[in-house]
Design an enzyme around this catalytic site. Sequence first.
Site, PDB file in Angstrom:
ATOM      1  N   ASP A   1      -7.373  73.804  -1.587  1.00  0.00           N
ATOM      2  CA  ASP A   1      -7.702  74.070  -2.983  1.00  0.00           C
ATOM      3  C   ASP A   1      -8.573  75.328  -3.111  1.00  0.00           C
ATOM      4  O   ASP A   1      -9.351  75.645  -2.210  1.00  0.00           O
ATOM      5  CB  ASP A   1      -8.471  72.844  -3.504  1.00  0.00           C
ATOM      6  CG  ASP A   1      -8.658  72.865  -5.004  1.00  0.00           C
ATOM      7  OD1 ASP A   1      -7.666  73.087  -5.716  1.00  0.00           O
ATOM      8  OD2 ASP A   1      -9.793  72.652  -5.462  1.00  0.00           O
TER       9      ASP A   1
ATOM     10  N   GLU B   1      -4.646  77.913  -1.993  1.00  0.00           N
ATOM     11  CA  GLU B   1      -4.399  78.155  -3.418  1.00  0.00           C
ATOM     12  C   GLU B   1      -5.083  79.452  -3.814  1.00  0.00           C
ATOM     13  O   GLU B   1      -6.310  79.529  -3.858  1.00  0.00           O
ATOM     14  CB  GLU B   1      -4.940  77.003  -4.272  1.00  0.00           C
ATOM     15  CG  GLU B   1      -4.633  77.213  -5.745  1.00  0.00           C
ATOM     16  CD  GLU B   1      -5.538  76.424  -6.683  1.00  0.00           C
ATOM     17  OE1 GLU B   1      -5.138  76.209  -7.838  1.00  0.00           O
ATOM     18  OE2 GLU B   1      -6.643  76.029  -6.275  1.00  0.00           O
TER      19      GLU B   1
END
Length: 613
Positions: free
Chosen positions: A328, A357
């Site tokens: 993330d 990400e």
Amino acid sequence: MKFKILLVSLFILMIMNALAQEIKRVEPPNWWIGMENPNVQLLIYGDNIAELNVSIKNKDLKLLKVNKTENKNYLFLDLEISKTAKAGIININFKKENKSFNYEYELKKRENNPDNHKGFYSSDAIYLIMPDRFSNGNPENDNVEGMLEKADRNNPDGRHGGDLQGIRNNLKYISDLGFTAIWINPVLENNMPRTTYHGYAITDFYKIDPRHGSNQDYKQLVDESHKNGLKVIMDMVFNHCGSSHWWMKDLPSKDWLHQFPEFTRTNYRAPVVSDPYSSEIDDKLIEKGWFDITMPDLNQDNKFLANYLIQNSIWWIEYSGIDGIRMDTYPYPEKNMMANWVKAVLKEYPKFNIVGETWLQKESMTAYWQKDAKNKDGYNSHLPSVTDFPIHFSLIKALNNEDTWTGGIMELYYVLAQDFVYTNPNLNLIFPDNHDLRRIYSSLNHNYNKFKIAMAFILTTRGIPQIYYGTEILMDGNDFDGHGQIRQDFPGGWKGDKINAFKQENLSKEKIEAFNYVKKLLNWRKNKDVIHNGKLKHFIPENSVYVYFRYTENQAVMIIINKNNSKLVNTKRFSEILNKYSKAVDIISDEKITDLENIWMEGLSVRILELEK
Ligand code: CA
């Protein structure tokens, strides 16, 4: 007299127990013999634990150093495991004055060869699942004692009860569709009062949330996925934890988190990190500001925390058998620690893959984060895969906007024309949407023809395709209506659902058509090396027709996207590839084409033609 001795013995036992009870947590909870890196650092948590003397009498396990922080309730033990160490229990001795006790720490035998963690590549197609919203395989765990938030299916931001069992029950559905990997949004414990279904506010890094299942269930899910031909990608979060994380009540040190006199939010501006002109205040906020009031920002500059996070990911890989990680908010944490993390993981598992990400608008900003990028500041993330948001944005603009000199369909040409900035664009993760974005069918204003073009493009251009659950049945939803709308329950995942999409029961005609279309494309793509690893050549769009080829020495696939009315497309311009071929098969309609000079295109349509000599 005997009674007295018994009493004294009992008393001694009680003291020893009292000492033993001081250990509340040891993390990682176990480790393995035969790892590439022989060292492991244990976090020991217990009341005044730092006042005890620690020793290990074992020829296979050396206690290199006992580290203390300003908080007496923590110890960090540096251990070295010898190459000849055998699996088993190691006694770690804790002593205070003349009282002592042993903590039994387990060194396990590795179950898998490191190369069995296979990574994910352009030969894969990934199905992204929001587990709370996919399928409720076990209604018994919807509400669990001690877990603050209870299930409420009527609340779009509430917990709906989906779980690991639900995914396990439907692995065949996913692999039959033609996918070869699943990325599951985070499933570690999120014991927060509300909005915890998405999993991004972790409160225990070593425990699957009991509302999703157990650690054992996760491991089982990975095993069963492998048996169904599906790799598993675990979603991890290092930037922040949940504000109800167990350590928040008693931090190992003040600098475990980035702390401010008052709540300070990140600026959410990831471009700042690679910006040559960035200000100190902007740099500070992107890295150190909190993601949310409920998501404290972890300080990866703290070396104990850095070790903790690195080991945590290795522990999950080794324990569960996963093939890849999706990290993330990759640009938000301290970037050198993140690079060290990638290196440490790939050193243990050379075939593994990690996608970070990188939610950035521009190609160059995205490319900054890929391994070996030629960055002027010298930064190397070591990250093999980045999320290709520029492809996502361009795809939607290409299909929705009017075609002009630089706009509309030209967006697709221009986005790919910038691939020179990437170290390896074929490792970019490409997607029509994901769990944070407006669903593609809504983005395309429910235009089914555009939907078919979008899917064909994502499944034939370079990169690793990722499709969000429910896309195959045209699930829709707008992000501006709240994230709940883009993360709706998959029909058929809950007992009593009128529509069961897992069996295509009661689906509309159009949804069934979409399902069959996606299934056909995916299953065709599965064994097409020319799509996985072939070269890409495209031609400047003309009259709203965009043509590109995937090709090798002896194989070629022609993709034609027509945004205009129906027409015959003259192919003279594409002869540098076509001159080697005389016919083709349309892999969607199965039509055989014997004349490649002029190819018929319906209005607003796509054709994927497998060329033959
Ligand atoms: Ca459940």
